[in-house]
Enzyme design. Structure first.
Site, PDB file in Angstrom:
ATOM      1  N   ILE A  55     -11.975  -7.214 -11.508  1.00 14.03           N
ATOM      2  CA  ILE A  55     -11.567  -7.557 -12.831  1.00 14.03           C
ATOM      3  C   ILE A  55     -12.572  -8.717 -13.267  1.00 14.03           C
ATOM      4  O   ILE A  55     -12.719  -8.806 -14.449  1.00 14.03           O
ATOM      5  CB  ILE A  55     -10.151  -7.802 -13.055  1.00 14.03           C
ATOM      6  CG1 ILE A  55      -9.291  -6.591 -12.215  1.00 14.03           C
ATOM      7  CG2 ILE A  55      -9.784  -8.234 -14.575  1.00 14.03           C
ATOM      8  CD1 ILE A  55      -7.929  -7.021 -12.201  1.00 14.03           C
ATOM      9  N   ASP A  67     -15.137 -21.819  -1.946  1.00 14.23           N
ATOM     10  CA  ASP A  67     -13.900 -21.134  -1.916  1.00 14.23           C
ATOM     11  C   ASP A  67     -12.972 -22.427  -2.414  1.00 14.23           C
ATOM     12  O   ASP A  67     -13.072 -23.555  -2.203  1.00 14.23           O
ATOM     13  CB  ASP A  67     -13.279 -21.358  -0.192  1.00 14.23           C
ATOM     14  CG  ASP A  67     -11.834 -20.930   0.239  1.00 14.23           C
ATOM     15  OD1 ASP A  67     -11.170 -20.938  -0.801  1.00 14.23           O
ATOM     16  OD2 ASP A  67     -11.659 -20.887   1.218  1.00 14.23           O
ATOM     17  N   SER A 112       0.690 -10.804 -12.345  1.00 14.32           N
ATOM     18  CA  SER A 112       0.644  -9.195 -12.096  1.00 14.32           C
ATOM     19  C   SER A 112       2.075  -8.877 -12.728  1.00 14.32           C
ATOM     20  O   SER A 112       2.804  -9.619 -12.605  1.00 14.32           O
ATOM     21  CB  SER A 112       0.431  -9.029 -10.915  1.00 14.32           C
ATOM     22  OG  SER A 112       0.976  -7.849 -10.521  1.00 14.32           O
ATOM     23  N   ALA A 113       2.116  -7.613 -12.959  1.00 15.14           N
ATOM     24  CA  ALA A 113       3.479  -6.856 -13.302  1.00 15.14           C
ATOM     25  C   ALA A 113       4.369  -7.252 -11.977  1.00 15.14           C
ATOM     26  O   ALA A 113       5.586  -6.768 -12.339  1.00 15.14           O
ATOM     27  CB  ALA A 113       3.136  -5.335 -13.883  1.00 15.14           C
ATOM     28  N   TYR A 155       2.437 -11.220  -1.635  1.00 16.63           N
ATOM     29  CA  TYR A 155       1.235 -11.414  -2.306  1.00 16.63           C
ATOM     30  C   TYR A 155       2.105 -11.610  -3.756  1.00 16.63           C
ATOM     31  O   TYR A 155       1.593 -12.327  -4.557  1.00 16.63           O
ATOM     32  CB  TYR A 155       0.535  -9.817  -2.464  1.00 16.63           C
ATOM     33  CG  TYR A 155      -0.181  -9.787  -3.993  1.00 16.63           C
ATOM     34  CD1 TYR A 155      -1.067 -10.519  -4.370  1.00 16.63           C
ATOM     35  CD2 TYR A 155       0.602  -8.702  -4.838  1.00 16.63           C
ATOM     36  CE1 TYR A 155      -1.855 -10.329  -5.822  1.00 16.63           C
ATOM     37  CE2 TYR A 155       0.083  -8.548  -5.994  1.00 16.63           C
ATOM     38  CZ  TYR A 155      -1.172  -9.157  -6.421  1.00 16.63           C
ATOM     39  OH  TYR A 155      -1.561  -8.952  -7.593  1.00 16.63           O
ATOM     40  N   LYS A 178       2.406 -14.623  -7.039  1.00 22.09           N
ATOM     41  CA  LYS A 178       2.158 -14.920  -8.318  1.00 22.09           C
ATOM     42  C   LYS A 178       3.016 -15.273  -9.143  1.00 22.09           C
ATOM     43  O   LYS A 178       2.820 -16.098 -10.025  1.00 22.09           O
ATOM     44  CB  LYS A 178       1.914 -13.263  -8.892  1.00 22.09           C
ATOM     45  CG  LYS A 178       0.601 -12.569  -8.322  1.00 22.09           C
ATOM     46  CD  LYS A 178      -0.414 -13.157  -8.901  1.00 22.09           C
ATOM     47  CE  LYS A 178      -1.771 -12.606  -8.237  1.00 22.09           C
ATOM     48  NZ  LYS A 178      -3.072 -13.362  -8.863  1.00 22.09           N
ATOM     49  N   TYR A 237      -1.060  -8.297 -15.491  1.00 28.14           N
ATOM     50  CA  TYR A 237      -1.811  -7.066 -15.542  1.00 28.14           C
ATOM     51  C   TYR A 237      -0.764  -6.007 -14.952  1.00 28.14           C
ATOM     52  O   TYR A 237      -0.296  -6.201 -14.015  1.00 28.14           O
ATOM     53  CB  TYR A 237      -3.106  -6.948 -14.561  1.00 28.14           C
ATOM     54  CG  TYR A 237      -3.958  -8.139 -14.741  1.00 28.14           C
ATOM     55  CD1 TYR A 237      -4.114  -8.670 -15.958  1.00 28.14           C
ATOM     56  CD2 TYR A 237      -4.583  -8.560 -13.611  1.00 28.14           C
ATOM     57  CE1 TYR A 237      -4.939  -9.814 -15.866  1.00 28.14           C
ATOM     58  CE2 TYR A 237      -5.367  -9.755 -13.795  1.00 28.14           C
ATOM     59  CZ  TYR A 237      -5.703 -10.177 -15.046  1.00 28.14           C
ATOM     60  OH  TYR A 237      -6.693 -11.355 -15.238  1.00 28.14           O
ATOM     61  N   ASN A 253      -1.690  -1.752 -14.103  1.00 25.63           N
ATOM     62  CA  ASN A 253      -2.680  -1.212 -12.887  1.00 25.63           C
ATOM     63  C   ASN A 253      -4.025  -0.997 -13.473  1.00 25.63           C
ATOM     64  O   ASN A 253      -4.425   0.125 -13.890  1.00 25.63           O
ATOM     65  CB  ASN A 253      -2.027   0.124 -12.463  1.00 25.63           C
ATOM     66  CG  ASN A 253      -0.518   0.058 -11.459  1.00 25.63           C
ATOM     67  OD1 ASN A 253       0.210  -0.481 -12.180  1.00 25.63           O
ATOM     68  ND2 ASN A 253      -0.678   0.430 -10.227  1.00 25.63           N
ATOM     69  N   ASN A 279      -4.993   1.444  -3.072  1.00 25.14           N
ATOM     70  CA  ASN A 279      -4.573   1.817  -4.444  1.00 25.14           C
ATOM     71  C   ASN A 279      -5.026   3.301  -4.620  1.00 25.14           C
ATOM     72  O   ASN A 279      -5.925   3.763  -4.208  1.00 25.14           O
ATOM     73  CB  ASN A 279      -5.388   0.787  -5.275  1.00 25.14           C
ATOM     74  CG  ASN A 279      -4.660  -0.626  -5.297  1.00 25.14           C
ATOM     75  OD1 ASN A 279      -5.220  -1.650  -5.099  1.00 25.14           O
ATOM     76  ND2 ASN A 279      -3.558  -0.867  -5.592  1.00 25.14           N
ATOM     77  N   ASP A 335       7.398   0.490  -2.770  1.00 27.86           N
ATOM     78  CA  ASP A 335       6.966   1.117  -3.832  1.00 27.86           C
ATOM     79  C   ASP A 335       8.220   1.433  -4.989  1.00 27.86           C
ATOM     80  O   ASP A 335       9.396   1.540  -4.490  1.00 27.86           O
ATOM     81  CB  ASP A 335       6.515   2.349  -3.895  1.00 27.86           C
ATOM     82  CG  ASP A 335       4.981   2.401  -3.579  1.00 27.86           C
ATOM     83  OD1 ASP A 335       4.553   1.322  -3.917  1.00 27.86           O
ATOM     84  OD2 ASP A 335       4.307   3.399  -3.331  1.00 27.86           O
TER      85      ASP A 335
HETATM   86  N1  UFG Z   1      -0.109   6.304  -4.389  1.00 33.18           N
HETATM   87  C1  UFG Z   1      -0.228   7.359  -3.751  1.00 33.18           C
HETATM   88  N2  UFG Z   1      -1.177   7.503  -2.903  1.00 33.18           N
HETATM   89  C2  UFG Z   1      -2.199   6.372  -2.664  1.00 33.18           C
HETATM   90  C3  UFG Z   1      -2.065   5.261  -3.277  1.00 33.18           C
HETATM   91  C4  UFG Z   1      -0.756   5.148  -4.142  1.00 33.18           C
HETATM   92  O1  UFG Z   1       0.584   8.073  -3.943  1.00 33.18           O
HETATM   93  O2  UFG Z   1      -3.056   6.660  -1.644  1.00 33.18           O
HETATM   94  C5  UFG Z   1       0.875   6.021  -5.429  1.00 33.18           C
HETATM   95  C6  UFG Z   1       1.811   5.006  -5.364  1.00 33.18           C
HETATM   96  O3  UFG Z   1       2.928   5.435  -4.322  1.00 33.18           O
HETATM   97  C7  UFG Z   1       2.166   4.424  -6.595  1.00 33.18           C
HETATM   98  C8  UFG Z   1       0.920   4.669  -7.212  1.00 33.18           C
HETATM   99  O4  UFG Z   1       0.315   5.476  -6.611  1.00 33.18           O
HETATM  100  O5  UFG Z   1       3.184   5.434  -7.098  1.00 33.18           O
HETATM  101  C9  UFG Z   1       0.229   3.650  -7.661  1.00 33.18           C
HETATM  102  O6  UFG Z   1      -0.216   2.936  -6.613  1.00 33.18           O
HETATM  103  P1  UFG Z   1      -1.153   1.728  -6.315  1.00 33.18           P
HETATM  104  O7  UFG Z   1      -1.075   1.290  -4.802  1.00 33.18           O
HETATM  105  O8  UFG Z   1      -2.531   2.095  -6.807  1.00 33.18           O
HETATM  106  O9  UFG Z   1      -0.416   0.443  -7.056  1.00 33.18           O
HETATM  107  P2  UFG Z   1       1.017  -0.253  -7.108  1.00 33.18           P
HETATM  108  O10 UFG Z   1       1.573   0.184  -8.639  1.00 33.18           O
HETATM  109  O11 UFG Z   1       1.633  -0.011  -6.088  1.00 33.18           O
HETATM  110  O12 UFG Z   1       0.417  -1.825  -7.362  1.00 33.18           O
HETATM  111  C10 UFG Z   1      -0.498  -2.362  -8.093  1.00 33.18           C
HETATM  112  C11 UFG Z   1      -1.327  -3.661  -7.530  1.00 33.18           C
HETATM  113  C12 UFG Z   1      -0.738  -4.575  -7.205  1.00 33.18           C
HETATM  114  C13 UFG Z   1       0.109  -4.951  -8.327  1.00 33.18           C
HETATM  115  C14 UFG Z   1       0.985  -4.015  -9.030  1.00 33.18           C
HETATM  116  C15 UFG Z   1       1.641  -4.465 -10.381  1.00 33.18           C
HETATM  117  O13 UFG Z   1      -2.021  -2.814  -6.469  1.00 33.18           O
HETATM  118  O14 UFG Z   1      -1.580  -5.791  -6.759  1.00 33.18           O
HETATM  119  O15 UFG Z   1       0.281  -2.747  -9.425  1.00 33.18           O
HETATM  120  O16 UFG Z   1       2.469  -3.551 -10.814  1.00 33.18           O
HETATM  121  F1  UFG Z   1       1.111  -5.891  -8.255  1.00 33.18           F
END
Ligand code: UFG
Length: 337
Positions: A12, A58, A124-125, A149, A153, A177, A179, A199, A295
């Site tokens: 970002i 750093d 972050s959300a 983590y 925040k 933020y 996603n 992610n 999740d």
């Molecule tokens: N997912 C899958 N398979 C994967 C990866 C993710 O099915 O291999 C699903 C997750 O279960 C979730 C969605 O896709 O339903 C999004 O998952 P992400 O890991 O991409 O993102 P998250 O919502 O878990 O988390 C992200 C950031 C965090 C942040 C958060 C804020 O990674 O840093 O959004 O809401 F804190």
């Protein structure tokens, strides 16, 4: 106007540096290169024709960070630097608390010492924890993140809130933020995770180019229309533009402000897969597996406040972001070298 950008070579941060340079700001980037690559700096120069000042520092190293403040007079800082892998934070909580908190505290101490009175913080959300209802508004309760983590925040938001209360001449924006996905449309910059992506979007991209066999969909039995998790995916270029709008807002001297940055629209995992296939023509095979711990079922933003007060709207949809993510992945199958 000169802006200090910590973590300015990350996913970002680099996109925001591009927007800043394109809009005529002078930029100083500080990045420890823990999770980013120096090649990003050259790519920023290729895209913008400009080279920001760069220091490999750093932010936890107070003395080294202080030297950066000696190099120029900054009008504002944008603080992206931080560790951000949810799973890793569960395994290494102390590293996360130490790195994310100390770097933020060092930054505000130095900003105070050097009279830099405008700050944008990458929040972050995740600070909303498990939402009681969606869409989330900025006044919804904050707390009980599901991992260290997320706790960092929440803590940094509190520290910055207390700091601003004690120093009312400072203007601080906390940007929550949702996603972030997508990539720079040139395909030169994008999300470049180390190892197996956690992610969704980088994982889908690696499946799409044949680097991984199939997407593991974490859970098909959530109380959502198709049973898979729903998130608010925002194109990283939209997110970067949100920082430009926030910088302008800080010129009104608003004190402490908080904004959700998302699209306001929820997209399920299976909808994201369809959007990817439609936008790129690539195939994304998947298997539905057990839920991933930590999740939530649904998480998306109400962005009315940012839309109204910042006069900012997300311009791109999920398909646009999928197209750009695929373009980046194809051009950089093994990440940025
Ligand atoms: N997912 C899958 N398979 C994967 C990866 C993710 O099915 O291999 C699903 C997750 O279960 C979730 C969605 O896709 O339903 C999004 O998952 P992400 O890991 O991409 O993102 P998250 O919502 O878990 O988390 C992200 C950031 C965090 C942040 C958060 C804020 O990674 O840093 O959004 O809401 F804190």
């Amino acid at each position: 106007m000169r802006v200090l950008v910590t973590g300015g070579l990350g996913f970002i941060g680099s996109e925001t540096v591009i927007c800043l340079l394109n809009e005529g700001y002078e930029v100083t980037v500080v990045d420890a290169l823990f999770n980013s690559k120096i090649a990003v700096l050259e790519r920023i120069e290729t895209i913008t024709g400009k080279k920001p000042d760069f220091f490999q520092v750093d932010c936890c190293d107070y003395e080294a960070f202080k030297k950066v403040f000696e190099t120029a007079k900054f009008d504002a800082a944008i603080h992206f630097a931080g560790l951000k892998a949810v799973g890793e934070s569960v395994e290494k909580p102390i590293e996360y608390y130490e790195n994310n908190l100390v770097s933020s505290i060092n930054l505000v101490k130095l900003m105070k010492e050097y009279g830099v009175k405008n700050l944008i913080f990458s929040s972050s959300a995740t600070v909303y924890g498990t939402p009681k209802r969606v869409p989330l508004v900025e006044t919804d309760p904050v707390g009980h993140a599901t991992n260290p983590y997320g706790e960092t925040k929440i803590m940094i938001e509190r520290i910055l809130g207390d700091f601003q209360l004690a120093n009312p001449d400072f203007n601080i924006a906390l940007l929550r933020y949702f996603n972030p996905i997508g990539a720079h449309p040139s395909g030169l910059l994008g999300e470049d995770p180390n190892g197996i992506p956690n992610n969704l979007m980088p994982y889908i991209s690696q499946v799409a180019i044949g680097k991984r066999d199939y997407l593991r969909v974490w859970g098909g039995d959530y109380p959502t229309p198709d049973g898979t998790g729903v998130r608010d995916y925002i194109h990283v270029v939209d997110l970067a533009e949100g920082h430009m709008a926030t910088l302008k807002k800080l010129e009104d001297k608003p004190g402490l402000v908080v904004y959700n940055l998302g699209t306001g629209k929820g997209t399920s995992v299976l909808e994201a897969v369809s959007a990817y296939e439609k936008a790129t023509g690539a195939k994304v095979p998947y298997k539905i597996l057990e839920r991933r711990s930590g999740d939530v079922a649904e998480n998306y933003a109400n962005c009315d406040k940012a839309n109204t007060e910042l006069k900012w709207h997300a311009r791109f949809n999920v398909e646009d972001a999928c197209r750009d993510a695929y373009n980046f992945q194809k051009k950089n199958p093994d990440g940025i070298k």
